[in-house]
Design a protein around this motif. Structure first.
Motif, PDB file in Angstrom:
ATOM      1  N   UNK A 151       0.747  -1.255   0.041  1.00  0.00           N
ATOM      2  CA  UNK A 151       0.087   0.037   0.003  1.00  0.00           C
ATOM      3  C   UNK A 151       0.928   1.242   0.036  1.00  0.00           C
ATOM      4  N   UNK A 152       0.160   2.344  -0.365  1.00  0.00           N
ATOM      5  CA  UNK A 152       1.066   3.696  -0.218  1.00  0.00           C
ATOM      6  C   UNK A 152       1.679   3.906   0.942  1.00  0.00           C
ATOM      7  N   UNK A 153       1.118   3.376   2.342  1.00  0.00           N
ATOM      8  CA  UNK A 153       1.641   3.638   3.501  1.00  0.00           C
ATOM      9  C   UNK A 153       2.884   3.086   3.642  1.00  0.00           C
ATOM     10  N   UNK A 154       2.920   1.864   2.976  1.00  0.00           N
ATOM     11  CA  UNK A 154       4.428   1.103   2.957  1.00  0.00           C
ATOM     12  C   UNK A 154       5.416   2.017   2.466  1.00  0.00           C
ATOM     13  N   UNK A 155       5.322   2.571   1.491  1.00  0.00           N
ATOM     14  CA  UNK A 155       6.198   3.788   0.854  1.00  0.00           C
ATOM     15  C   UNK A 155       6.489   4.903   1.789  1.00  0.00           C
ATOM     16  N   UNK A 156       5.484   5.480   2.116  1.00  0.00           N
ATOM     17  CA  UNK A 156       5.586   6.636   2.876  1.00  0.00           C
ATOM     18  C   UNK A 156       6.209   6.511   4.034  1.00  0.00           C
ATOM     19  N   UNK A 157       6.029   5.562   4.885  1.00  0.00           N
ATOM     20  CA  UNK A 157       6.420   4.946   6.122  1.00  0.00           C
ATOM     21  C   UNK A 157       7.919   4.705   5.992  1.00  0.00           C
ATOM     22  N   UNK A 158       8.240   3.949   4.970  1.00  0.00           N
ATOM     23  CA  UNK A 158       9.785   3.659   4.788  1.00  0.00           C
ATOM     24  C   UNK A 158      10.529   5.002   4.556  1.00  0.00           C
ATOM     25  N   UNK A 159       9.765   6.017   3.801  1.00  0.00           N
ATOM     26  CA  UNK A 159      10.570   7.165   3.347  1.00  0.00           C
ATOM     27  C   UNK A 159      10.750   7.804   4.460  1.00  0.00           C
ATOM     28  N   UNK A 160       9.710   7.898   5.519  1.00  0.00           N
ATOM     29  CA  UNK A 160      10.039   8.439   6.695  1.00  0.00           C
ATOM     30  C   UNK A 160      11.086   8.130   7.437  1.00  0.00           C
ATOM     31  N   UNK A 161      10.990   7.012   7.676  1.00  0.00           N
ATOM     32  CA  UNK A 161      11.953   6.149   8.718  1.00  0.00           C
ATOM     33  C   UNK A 161      13.496   6.408   8.235  1.00  0.00           C
ATOM     34  N   UNK A 162      13.485   6.206   6.846  1.00  0.00           N
ATOM     35  CA  UNK A 162      14.748   6.668   6.122  1.00  0.00           C
ATOM     36  C   UNK A 162      15.305   8.094   6.422  1.00  0.00           C
ATOM     37  N   UNK A 163      14.528   8.853   6.265  1.00  0.00           N
ATOM     38  CA  UNK A 163      14.914  10.100   6.443  1.00  0.00           C
ATOM     39  C   UNK A 163      15.290  10.484   7.930  1.00  0.00           C
ATOM     40  N   UNK A 164      14.532   9.962   8.727  1.00  0.00           N
ATOM     41  CA  UNK A 164      14.636  10.187  10.169  1.00  0.00           C
ATOM     42  C   UNK A 164      16.100   9.723  10.543  1.00  0.00           C
ATOM     43  N   UNK A 165      16.641   8.484  10.138  1.00  0.00           N
ATOM     44  CA  UNK A 165      17.844   7.990  10.318  1.00  0.00           C
ATOM     45  C   UNK A 165      18.854   8.584   9.282  1.00  0.00           C
ATOM     46  N   UNK A 166      18.764   8.936   8.332  1.00  0.00           N
ATOM     47  CA  UNK A 166      19.692   9.559   7.177  1.00  0.00           C
ATOM     48  C   UNK A 166      19.162  10.615   6.546  1.00  0.00           C
ATOM     49  N   UNK A 167      19.095  11.865   7.461  1.00  0.00           N
ATOM     50  CA  UNK A 167      18.522  13.068   6.565  1.00  0.00           C
ATOM     51  C   UNK A 167      19.147  13.421   5.355  1.00  0.00           C
TER      52      UNK A 167
END
Length: 370
Positions: A116-132
């Motif tokens: 779902x779309x939430x898979x992509x948005x949550x993954x991107x958000x978590x990536x940016x939190x760790x690797x801004x």
């Protein structure tokens, strides 16, 4: 028929037509085309600098319901050989990339109907939190349209949500040849050429840029190749959505089209040159050493390319078809210097991070063996 007049007009700054492009494809004067393409490239980039980006291709899933005949990478939904990488595995790959000075993650996969779309948005958000600071150059138009289908949202809504979550730009994978004749023959279920163009235009509208691509060798006509270039040029005229153009040859090994005659490095160099001559509104042309090999990649720097692309720490789609070329950063520096150019590391947006002098090498290298 002499192509001199066409090349002279192009070098002088005049826009050539589709008919001119077909005449160039029909000609075997490849070196002459390369010389003209190089002159045009030097107008865009007068300094003898060839750029590259340190990046990694993370293929987060191989489940795909598009079933392209030319793809050896995908697995049908439900297949025991299919996968979706865990978030922790993706985070580890990104950390390894950053550890060697990498700045770009090219995340691409199949058109997975179960994400779902939430898979992509949550993954991107978590990536940016760790690797801004990592640049997410990810999700091709075909993947975007699958998210549209699954989510029920509009193309614009999906792209805005992805950008807000952390998507920085969109790669141009899946263009192949932008004509329905070839697309219906080799990838009947894939998005149309209009959808591919619409996705790139919309990416620009929501504040991102993209890259344009082209794959030759499916048995397409010269007229189709010219039409592909025309459609890219038209979209760029309208929106300036592309920062770069990349072309390569279809690799038939291990695919459902294994009987297709494989084109030659000379065909590749001709296509690079014609594309640079025709696409007078795209500043950067990337070499395609992943499919063509380092030496042809180096030679393409004399045929209109000003960029050596990505170090491609990891790549699985092309290698699934039996074509794997591994090049570490120090080898890229050597190849660029052998071509008589000055190497420079860049960002995805083509801002130069570092220019290497003659004696410098990269401090670290990371070569992933698949």
């Amino acid at each position: 028929m002499s192509i001199d007049a066409i090349l002279e007009r192009a070098v002088s700054g005049e826009r050539i037509s589709m008919e001119d492009a077909v005449k160039l494809y029909e000609s075997d004067e490849v070196e002459k085309m390369g010389e003209a393409a190089n002159k045009i490239m030097e107008k865009w980039h007068p300094e003898p600098i060839t750029t590259f980006v340190i990046g990694r291709n993370v293929n987060y899933t191989n489940f795909c319901d598009t079933y392209c005949r030319f793809c050896a990478f995908y697995r049908a939904p439900g297949s025991k050989e299919g996968y979706v990488l865990s978030d922790d595995t993706i985070f580890q790959k990104i950390q390894e990339t950053i550890d060697v000075g990498g700045t770009e993650i090219l995340m691409q996969g199949g058109t997975n109907p179960d994400l779902p779309l939430s898979y992509y948005t949550e993954l991107l958000q978590n990536i940016k939190k760790r690797f801004p600071d990592i640049w997410m150059h990810s999700f091709s138009p075909a993947e975007i349209w699958k998210i549209v289908e699954v989510s029920g949202l509009s193309l614009e809504e999906v792209l805005r949500e992805l950008k807000e979550a952390g998507l920085d730009s969109m790669p141009g994978g899946g263009a192949e040849i932008l004509t329905e004749e070839t697309r219906l023959r080799v990838s009947r279920l894939k998005i149309t050429w209009e959808q591919w163009i619409d996705a790139m235009k919309m990416a620009k509208k929501v504040g991102m840029h993209g890259s344009a691509t082209m794959v030759i060798g499916f048995g397409e006509s010269f007229e189709e190749r010219a039409l592909h270039l025309q459609r890219i040029r038209d979209a760029q005229d309208e929106t300036e959505c592309f920062t770069a153009f990349i072309s390569w040859l279809f690799q038939p090994e291990n695919t459902g089209m294994y009987k297709t005659k494989k084109l030659t490095p000379r065909d590749y160099l001709k296509n690079v040159a014609i594309s640079r001559i025709f696409l007078d509104n795209i500043p950067n042309f990337q070499s395609s050493w992943v499919t063509m090999g380092p030496e042809i990649g180096k030679l393409s720097l004399q045929y209109g390319c000003n960029d050596f692309g990505s170090t491609m720490i990891e790549e699985n789609v092309v290698s699934a078809a039996g074509t794997t070329h591994k090049v570490n950063t120090n080898k890229i520096l050597r190849l660029i210097r052998e071509a008589g150019k000055i190497p420079a590391q860049r960002t995805t947006a083509y801002d130069i991070i570092r220019v290497f002098d003659e004696a410098e090498s990269a401090e670290k290298d990371f070569v992933m063996q698949n």
